[in-house]
Design a protein around this motif. Sequence first.
Motif, PDB file in Angstrom:
ATOM      1  N   MET A  80       3.260  -4.047  -4.873  1.00 52.23           N
ATOM      2  CA  MET A  80       4.120  -2.993  -5.406  1.00 52.23           C
ATOM      3  C   MET A  80       3.561  -2.643  -6.781  1.00 52.23           C
ATOM      4  O   MET A  80       3.360  -3.526  -7.612  1.00 52.23           O
ATOM      5  CB  MET A  80       5.565  -3.466  -5.517  1.00 52.23           C
ATOM      6  N   TRP A  81       3.276  -1.354  -6.991  1.00 52.65           N
ATOM      7  CA  TRP A  81       2.658  -0.937  -8.237  1.00 52.65           C
ATOM      8  C   TRP A  81       3.360   0.296  -8.796  1.00 52.65           C
ATOM      9  O   TRP A  81       4.063   0.998  -8.090  1.00 52.65           O
ATOM     10  CB  TRP A  81       1.168  -0.681  -8.042  1.00 52.65           C
ATOM     11  N   ARG A  82       3.157   0.510 -10.080  1.00 49.02           N
ATOM     12  CA  ARG A  82       3.829   1.608 -10.761  1.00 49.02           C
ATOM     13  C   ARG A  82       2.852   2.404 -11.616  1.00 49.02           C
ATOM     14  O   ARG A  82       1.834   1.884 -12.057  1.00 49.02           O
ATOM     15  CB  ARG A  82       4.950   1.073 -11.638  1.00 49.02           C
ATOM     16  N   VAL A  83       3.219   3.652 -11.855  1.00 48.69           N
ATOM     17  CA  VAL A  83       2.471   4.542 -12.742  1.00 48.69           C
ATOM     18  C   VAL A  83       3.305   4.734 -14.002  1.00 48.69           C
ATOM     19  O   VAL A  83       4.523   4.915 -13.928  1.00 48.69           O
ATOM     20  CB  VAL A  83       2.200   5.908 -12.058  1.00 48.69           C
ATOM     21  N   HIS A  84       2.646   4.713 -15.142  1.00 50.56           N
ATOM     22  CA  HIS A  84       3.332   4.900 -16.415  1.00 50.56           C
ATOM     23  C   HIS A  84       3.916   6.306 -16.478  1.00 50.56           C
ATOM     24  O   HIS A  84       3.207   7.279 -16.230  1.00 50.56           O
ATOM     25  CB  HIS A  84       2.348   4.675 -17.563  1.00 50.56           C
ATOM     26  N   HIS A  85       5.215   6.420 -16.776  1.00 46.32           N
ATOM     27  CA  HIS A  85       5.865   7.737 -16.743  1.00 46.32           C
ATOM     28  C   HIS A  85       5.377   8.660 -17.854  1.00 46.32           C
ATOM     29  O   HIS A  85       5.312   9.867 -17.664  1.00 46.32           O
ATOM     30  CB  HIS A  85       7.394   7.586 -16.792  1.00 46.32           C
ATOM     31  N   ALA A  86       5.022   8.122 -19.016  1.00 44.23           N
ATOM     32  CA  ALA A  86       4.558   8.967 -20.123  1.00 44.23           C
ATOM     33  C   ALA A  86       3.064   9.281 -20.032  1.00 44.23           C
ATOM     34  O   ALA A  86       2.622  10.317 -20.529  1.00 44.23           O
ATOM     35  CB  ALA A  86       4.864   8.300 -21.452  1.00 44.23           C
ATOM     36  N   ASP A  87       2.305   8.391 -19.402  1.00 36.17           N
ATOM     37  CA  ASP A  87       0.858   8.601 -19.274  1.00 36.17           C
ATOM     38  C   ASP A  87       0.456   8.345 -17.829  1.00 36.17           C
ATOM     39  O   ASP A  87       0.166   7.212 -17.442  1.00 36.17           O
ATOM     40  CB  ASP A  87       0.102   7.650 -20.202  1.00 36.17           C
ATOM     41  N   PRO A  88       0.439   9.393 -16.978  1.00 37.05           N
ATOM     42  CA  PRO A  88       0.155   9.198 -15.548  1.00 37.05           C
ATOM     43  C   PRO A  88      -1.272   8.765 -15.230  1.00 37.05           C
ATOM     44  O   PRO A  88      -1.616   8.612 -14.077  1.00 37.05           O
ATOM     45  CB  PRO A  88       0.480  10.566 -14.936  1.00 37.05           C
ATOM     46  N   SER A  89      -2.095   8.539 -16.249  1.00 40.87           N
ATOM     47  CA  SER A  89      -3.437   8.012 -15.985  1.00 40.87           C
ATOM     48  C   SER A  89      -3.437   6.487 -15.980  1.00 40.87           C
ATOM     49  O   SER A  89      -4.484   5.875 -15.779  1.00 40.87           O
ATOM     50  CB  SER A  89      -4.429   8.523 -17.030  1.00 40.87           C
ATOM     51  N   PRO A  93      -0.119  -3.223 -11.219  1.00 42.27           N
ATOM     52  CA  PRO A  93       0.629  -3.917 -10.158  1.00 42.27           C
ATOM     53  C   PRO A  93       1.833  -4.618 -10.767  1.00 42.27           C
ATOM     54  O   PRO A  93       1.730  -5.247 -11.811  1.00 42.27           O
ATOM     55  CB  PRO A  93      -0.388  -4.912  -9.598  1.00 42.27           C
ATOM     56  N   GLU A  94       2.959  -4.488 -10.110  1.00 37.79           N
ATOM     57  CA  GLU A  94       4.191  -5.093 -10.607  1.00 37.79           C
ATOM     58  C   GLU A  94       4.436  -6.442  -9.925  1.00 37.79           C
ATOM     59  O   GLU A  94       4.708  -7.434 -10.588  1.00 37.79           O
ATOM     60  CB  GLU A  94       5.355  -4.145 -10.334  1.00 37.79           C
ATOM     61  N   ILE A  95       4.364  -6.462  -8.572  1.00 39.81           N
ATOM     62  CA  ILE A  95       4.652  -7.670  -7.803  1.00 39.81           C
ATOM     63  C   ILE A  95       3.709  -7.721  -6.601  1.00 39.81           C
ATOM     64  O   ILE A  95       3.389  -6.683  -6.018  1.00 39.81           O
ATOM     65  CB  ILE A  95       6.110  -7.679  -7.285  1.00 39.81           C
ATOM     66  N   VAL A  96       3.315  -8.924  -6.214  1.00 41.12           N
ATOM     67  CA  VAL A  96       2.500  -9.143  -5.019  1.00 41.12           C
ATOM     68  C   VAL A  96       3.264 -10.108  -4.116  1.00 41.12           C
ATOM     69  O   VAL A  96       3.821 -11.097  -4.586  1.00 41.12           O
ATOM     70  CB  VAL A  96       1.119  -9.734  -5.373  1.00 41.12           C
ATOM     71  N   THR A  97       3.293  -9.804  -2.812  1.00 40.47           N
ATOM     72  CA  THR A  97       3.976 -10.679  -1.862  1.00 40.47           C
ATOM     73  C   THR A  97       3.202 -10.728  -0.553  1.00 40.47           C
ATOM     74  O   THR A  97       2.323  -9.897  -0.308  1.00 40.47           O
ATOM     75  CB  THR A  97       5.416 -10.193  -1.591  1.00 40.47           C
ATOM     76  N   LEU A  98       3.570 -11.676   0.276  1.00 33.72           N
ATOM     77  CA  LEU A  98       3.023 -11.794   1.623  1.00 33.72           C
ATOM     78  C   LEU A  98       4.083 -11.485   2.675  1.00 33.72           C
ATOM     79  O   LEU A  98       3.815 -11.554   3.858  1.00 33.72           O
ATOM     80  CB  LEU A  98       2.465 -13.205   1.839  1.00 33.72           C
ATOM     81  N   SER A  99       5.279 -11.118   2.233  1.00 35.99           N
ATOM     82  CA  SER A  99       6.399 -10.893   3.138  1.00 35.99           C
ATOM     83  C   SER A  99       6.500  -9.431   3.573  1.00 35.99           C
ATOM     84  O   SER A  99       6.679  -8.537   2.748  1.00 35.99           O
ATOM     85  CB  SER A  99       7.710 -11.311   2.475  1.00 35.99           C
ATOM     86  N   TYR A 100       6.429  -9.225   4.858  1.00 33.66           N
ATOM     87  CA  TYR A 100       6.594  -7.899   5.453  1.00 33.66           C
ATOM     88  C   TYR A 100       7.981  -7.347   5.139  1.00 33.66           C
ATOM     89  O   TYR A 100       8.129  -6.164   4.810  1.00 33.66           O
ATOM     90  CB  TYR A 100       6.391  -8.042   6.960  1.00 33.66           C
ATOM     91  N   ASN A 101       9.002  -8.197   5.193  1.00 32.40           N
ATOM     92  CA  ASN A 101      10.373  -7.754   4.928  1.00 32.40           C
ATOM     93  C   ASN A 101      10.569  -7.340   3.478  1.00 32.40           C
ATOM     94  O   ASN A 101      11.226  -6.339   3.192  1.00 32.40           O
ATOM     95  CB  ASN A 101      11.375  -8.849   5.293  1.00 32.40           C
TER      96      ASN A 101
END
Length: 154
Positions: A80-89, A93-101
Amino acid sequence: MRVAVRIDRLRQPTRWEDWRFNIAEVVLDDGLFGGEQRVLRDDGHCTQWLFPDLPVSLHRDEAEGYYLNLSSGSPVWFVMWRVHHADPSLAWPEIVTLSYNEAGRWLDAQERVDNCPLDAPVRDALQDYVDANYRPEPKKRKRPASFVAPEDRR
């Protein structure tokens, strides 16, 4: 376990996009990458960012999600990753998991989620974890509908 995520950023891949991000790689991080994010390569068109030291935890209540990931035929890391709202460049990555759910819940929450193939040693370790901790719920008997003739019931 800890992992490092490589994100590639392309400058103006199409005339409608200023930036495009791609989760390029997820690898086990045994401390060799350090603890700070950094640019690996920047040629003006493509920039490769490394984000080391991200935790990945396994939880018994997510065992079904791990099982579903393994049984999909192509097990993956979910990022799960995010883009900076003030600088879209800028993205990270926020979180890494192995769970499909868990990845499905993130997608339901309108988060950005991408995946990368899971390497064999991690896949084998995850399979061992699933074998030890996952027990499918027993199927419940479905009562026949009383308004359907017995010969039409399935």
